[in-house]
Design a protein around this motif. Structure first.
Motif, PDB file in Angstrom:
ATOM      1  N   TRP A 223       0.819  -1.216   0.000  1.00 15.46           N
ATOM      2  CA  TRP A 223       0.000   0.000   0.000  1.00 15.46           C
ATOM      3  C   TRP A 223       0.849   1.260   0.000  1.00 15.46           C
ATOM      4  CZ3 TRP A 223      -5.037  -0.097  -1.027  1.00 15.46           C
ATOM      5  CH2 TRP A 223      -5.734  -1.293  -0.827  1.00 15.46           C
ATOM      6  N   THR A 224       0.396   2.254  -0.794  1.00 13.93           N
ATOM      7  CA  THR A 224       1.053   3.546  -0.869  1.00 13.93           C
ATOM      8  C   THR A 224      -0.009   4.646  -0.863  1.00 13.93           C
ATOM      9  OG1 THR A 224       2.925   2.659  -2.133  1.00 13.93           O
ATOM     10  CG2 THR A 224       2.573   5.027  -2.236  1.00 13.93           C
ATOM     11  N   LEU A 225       0.258   5.715  -0.123  1.00 14.05           N
ATOM     12  CA  LEU A 225      -0.611   6.887  -0.098  1.00 14.05           C
ATOM     13  C   LEU A 225       0.125   8.056  -0.731  1.00 14.05           C
ATOM     14  CD1 LEU A 225      -2.023   6.609   3.538  1.00 14.05           C
ATOM     15  CD2 LEU A 225      -3.065   5.764   1.419  1.00 14.05           C
ATOM     16  N   PHE A 252      -5.181  13.607  -4.286  1.00 16.41           N
ATOM     17  CA  PHE A 252      -4.910  12.570  -3.294  1.00 16.41           C
ATOM     18  C   PHE A 252      -5.152  11.206  -3.927  1.00 16.41           C
ATOM     19  CE2 PHE A 252      -6.567  16.362  -1.262  1.00 16.41           C
ATOM     20  CZ  PHE A 252      -5.595  16.636  -0.294  1.00 16.41           C
ATOM     21  N   GLY A 253      -4.395  10.212  -3.474  1.00 20.66           N
ATOM     22  CA  GLY A 253      -4.576   8.886  -4.042  1.00 20.66           C
ATOM     23  C   GLY A 253      -4.016   7.791  -3.169  1.00 20.66           C
ATOM     24  N   THR A 254      -4.456   6.585  -3.445  1.00 20.52           N
ATOM     25  CA  THR A 254      -3.910   5.393  -2.813  1.00 20.52           C
ATOM     26  C   THR A 254      -3.647   4.354  -3.886  1.00 20.52           C
ATOM     27  OG1 THR A 254      -4.279   3.665  -1.148  1.00 20.52           O
ATOM     28  CG2 THR A 254      -6.200   4.446  -2.356  1.00 20.52           C
ATOM     29  N   GLU A 255      -2.561   3.598  -3.730  1.00 22.07           N
ATOM     30  CA  GLU A 255      -2.169   2.607  -4.728  1.00 22.07           C
ATOM     31  C   GLU A 255      -1.903   1.262  -4.050  1.00 22.07           C
ATOM     32  OE1 GLU A 255      -0.069   5.774  -7.815  1.00 22.07           O
ATOM     33  OE2 GLU A 255       1.160   4.270  -6.788  1.00 22.07           O
ATOM     34  N   TYR A 256      -2.159   0.203  -4.812  1.00 22.88           N
ATOM     35  CA  TYR A 256      -1.967  -1.144  -4.294  1.00 22.88           C
ATOM     36  C   TYR A 256      -1.104  -1.939  -5.270  1.00 22.88           C
ATOM     37  CZ  TYR A 256      -2.984  -5.878  -2.664  1.00 22.88           C
ATOM     38  OH  TYR A 256      -2.873  -7.171  -2.209  1.00 22.88           O
ATOM     39  N   ARG A 263       0.259  -2.680 -10.716  1.00 26.35           N
ATOM     40  CA  ARG A 263      -0.033  -1.728  -9.639  1.00 26.35           C
ATOM     41  C   ARG A 263      -1.330  -0.998  -9.991  1.00 26.35           C
ATOM     42  NH1 ARG A 263       3.563   0.408  -5.824  1.00 26.35           N
ATOM     43  NH2 ARG A 263       2.991   2.422  -4.916  1.00 26.35           N
ATOM     44  N   LEU A 264      -2.243  -0.893  -9.038  1.00 20.46           N
ATOM     45  CA  LEU A 264      -3.544  -0.270  -9.253  1.00 20.46           C
ATOM     46  C   LEU A 264      -3.698   0.910  -8.315  1.00 20.46           C
ATOM     47  CD1 LEU A 264      -5.649  -3.564  -9.309  1.00 20.46           C
ATOM     48  CD2 LEU A 264      -4.724  -2.339 -11.278  1.00 20.46           C
ATOM     49  N   GLY A 265      -4.364   1.976  -8.806  1.00 26.00           N
ATOM     50  CA  GLY A 265      -4.530   3.165  -7.987  1.00 26.00           C
ATOM     51  C   GLY A 265      -5.884   3.810  -8.165  1.00 26.00           C
TER      52      GLY A 265
END
Length: 550
Positions: A223-225, A252-256, A263-265
């Motif tokens: 996880w990334t913010l 703003f975003g979050t990625e998995y 990688r999905l965001g």
């Protein structure tokens, strides 16, 4: 004729010759085990959400990014050509282009090219610094330049890793929050109707500049913010075209990280829009499917001449029957490895083997298996192996190896470098006079029947078209170097066949879109997504478009 590359050849050759089932090349480079794993922004380049960062992808990395928000879809292919230099090709579709301003098309389509160069790599004290050109040779709809710095912080109160980015943008990236024009305020404009395709050197880093910044927090390996302040005002999309309403400059975003490559965001952009981003990265050092080669027996080492002089006897070379017997034995060993003997010449000290590789993707593996087969079968007096791959009846480069080198280097930890120093790679003659050929190869008749798919790309009205149907093919090879082949196709479905798009090529010097006040739409050229540059950079026709930059 195609030549084999020496570096990859020798490293992979040892996988088939030196150590059974073990390659002595450099250790496997796992890009996702390295400290730097840059994610991509909505432009398909290393970045935050809409803004760039300074970190580079691993050398040789190929990245594909597909992003969408507010009806704008960007598909980008990025390649890290060197450890510092990367290039991107982007194809864009913007919906609802003519809802407010009338035009000939509803979805605007555009192609653009980017370049990035890392001026300084990150170290303990200093951040990474990168300079970039965005849409430098396209139509200019996304044209902008930037200088950006990024610093990584591992030892913080937060778990994981934090990256802080700050930069200065020009052009599109300097359209909101300008702090002035550090390098001059005269930045050329774009006139609708021109087709682009030429760099506008006089526009780079000219005009207003604006700062942008952001932070990326990798909470863990998955996880990334992200949060950023954007310097892009989206003047055309928010103002002239009213495609969406920009209420804020914060994104703003979050990625998995779903897998090593994927990688999905999901994101909230400009205070009004929801966006998504799909990223896929791959590297030639880490194949999508691991190379799996069936292990074979160790290299057969010859006995000493002093202890076994009979094994070194050369009388066999005068016997045609013995030579043919050796050919048949080599053929049998090659068949077990998925290779086909094409021709073989023998004398008491050297052998030349020509073989066809229908199994291994890497030619060097086939060469290694060929050398191993010769070492297993041929008498001890044969010292020099000359191995030539044959493709479509044409001889490729010749690899010359000394049998004694293979025996000495089989278990040497530095075998890759050592074998590179003693292996010879050169030209191969078209034919091999006096060779013992494989009688099973010719004449050869082959046929097939099955489905086919035929795609077409970059149509201005429908970017991806596809035909499908049934195809029958047949080929006949009566002798080496001769092939008679043909095929029949029957289209069952699709949108490629029967589609006729008139050419919009113009004679050199013809006017294009004069008097159109819309900087990104004019006539047939704008309809095809080629609105472009003005002045001395105005292109003369499709021969000068961004297609030529591909």
């Amino acid at each position: 004729m195609r030549r084999l590359n020496r570096g990859p050849l020798v490293s992979m050759l040892l996988a088939g010759v030196a150590l059974p089932g073990v390659a002595l090349a450099d250790p496997t480079y796992d890009i996702f085990d390295t400290p730097e794993r840059p994610s991509l922004n909505f432009y398909g380049s290393p970045g935050l959400v809409d803004m760039p960062t300074a970190h580079a992808l691993p050398d040789g990395q190929l990245a594909i990014g597909v992003s969408n928000f507010a009806g704008m879809t960007r598909t980008t292919l990025t390649f890290q050509a060197t450890p510092r230099l990367s290039a991107s090709f982007r194809y864009v579709g913007i919906r609802d282009w003519t809802d407010v301003v009338p035009g000939n098309f509803d979805t605007y389509r555009d192609r653009s090219f980017d370049l990035r160069y890392m001026l300084k790599k990150e170290d303990v004290f200093w951040p990474a610094i990168t300079v970039g050109l965005q849409d430098f040779a396209g139509t200019g709809i996304y044209a902008g330049e930037y200088v950006v710095a990024t610093k990584t912080f591992d030892n913080t109160l937060l778990p994981g890793r934090v990256k802080v980015t700050g930069g200065l943008g020009w052009g599109r990236l300097g359209s909101h929050g300008s702090i002035g024009a550090p390098f001059g305020g005269n930045r050329g404009s774009f006139v609708g109707g021109s087709t682009g395709g030429k760099p506008s050197f006089d526009q780079w880093f000219r005009g207003s500049a604006a700062p942008f910044a952001g932070v990326e927090w990798a909470v863990n390996d998955r996880w990334t913010l992200k949060a950023e302040y954007s310097s892009d005002a989206y003047e055309t999309e928010d103002g002239l075209r009213e495609i969406f309403t920009r209420k804020s400059q914060f994104n703003f975003g979050t990625e998995y990280q779903y897998s090593d490559g994927l990688r999905l965001g999901a994101y909230y952009l400009y205070g009004s829009e929801i966006g998504v981003n799909l990223q896929y990265q791959l590297n030639p050092r880490k194949p999508l499917t691991p190379v799996k080669i069936t292990p074979v027996a160790p290299l057969k080492v010859r006995p000493s001449r002093a202890t076994s002089p009979a094994a070194w006897d050369t009388q066999w070379a005068a016997s045609t029957n013995q030579q043919r017997s050796l050919r048949d034995q080599v053929k049998e060993v090659l068949d077990a490895s998925g290779l086909s003997l094409v021709a073989l010449t023998l004398d008491s000290a050297k052998a030349e083997l020509r073989l066809r590789n229908d199994r291994y993707q890497a030619p060097a593996v086939a060469v290694g298996r060929g050398a191993r087969a010769l070492a297993w079968v041929l008498p001890a007096s044969v010292e020099t192996f000359r191995i030539v791959l044959v493709e479509e009846g044409l001889a490729q480069s010749a690899v010359t190896l000394r049998r004694s080198d293979l025996e000495a280097l089989e278990f040497d930890p530095q075998a890759a470098d050592a074998l590179l120093a003693v292996a010879g790679i050169g030209e191969a003659t078209p034919r091999l006079p006096g060779a013992m050929e494989n009688d099973d190869l010719y004449p050869d008749f082959a046929w097939s029947i099955g489905p086919y798919l035929s795609p077409s790309y970059f149509d201005p009205e429908e970017p991806v078209r596809l035909d499908g149907g049934v195809e029958v093919t047949a080929s006949y090879r009566p002798a080496p170097g001769w092939t008679v082949a043909g095929g029949l196709k029957h289209r069952l479905f699709g949108s490629v066949g029967g589609k006729t798009t008139p050419s919009n090529s113009r004679p050199r010097g013809a006017s294009q879109g004069a008097g159109n006040s819309d900087p990104h739409a004019a006539g047939s050229d704008a309809r095809r997504g080629h609105a472009g540059r003005s002045g001395k950079h105005r292109a003369a026709g499709l021969s000068e478009t961004c297609r030529s930059a591909v």
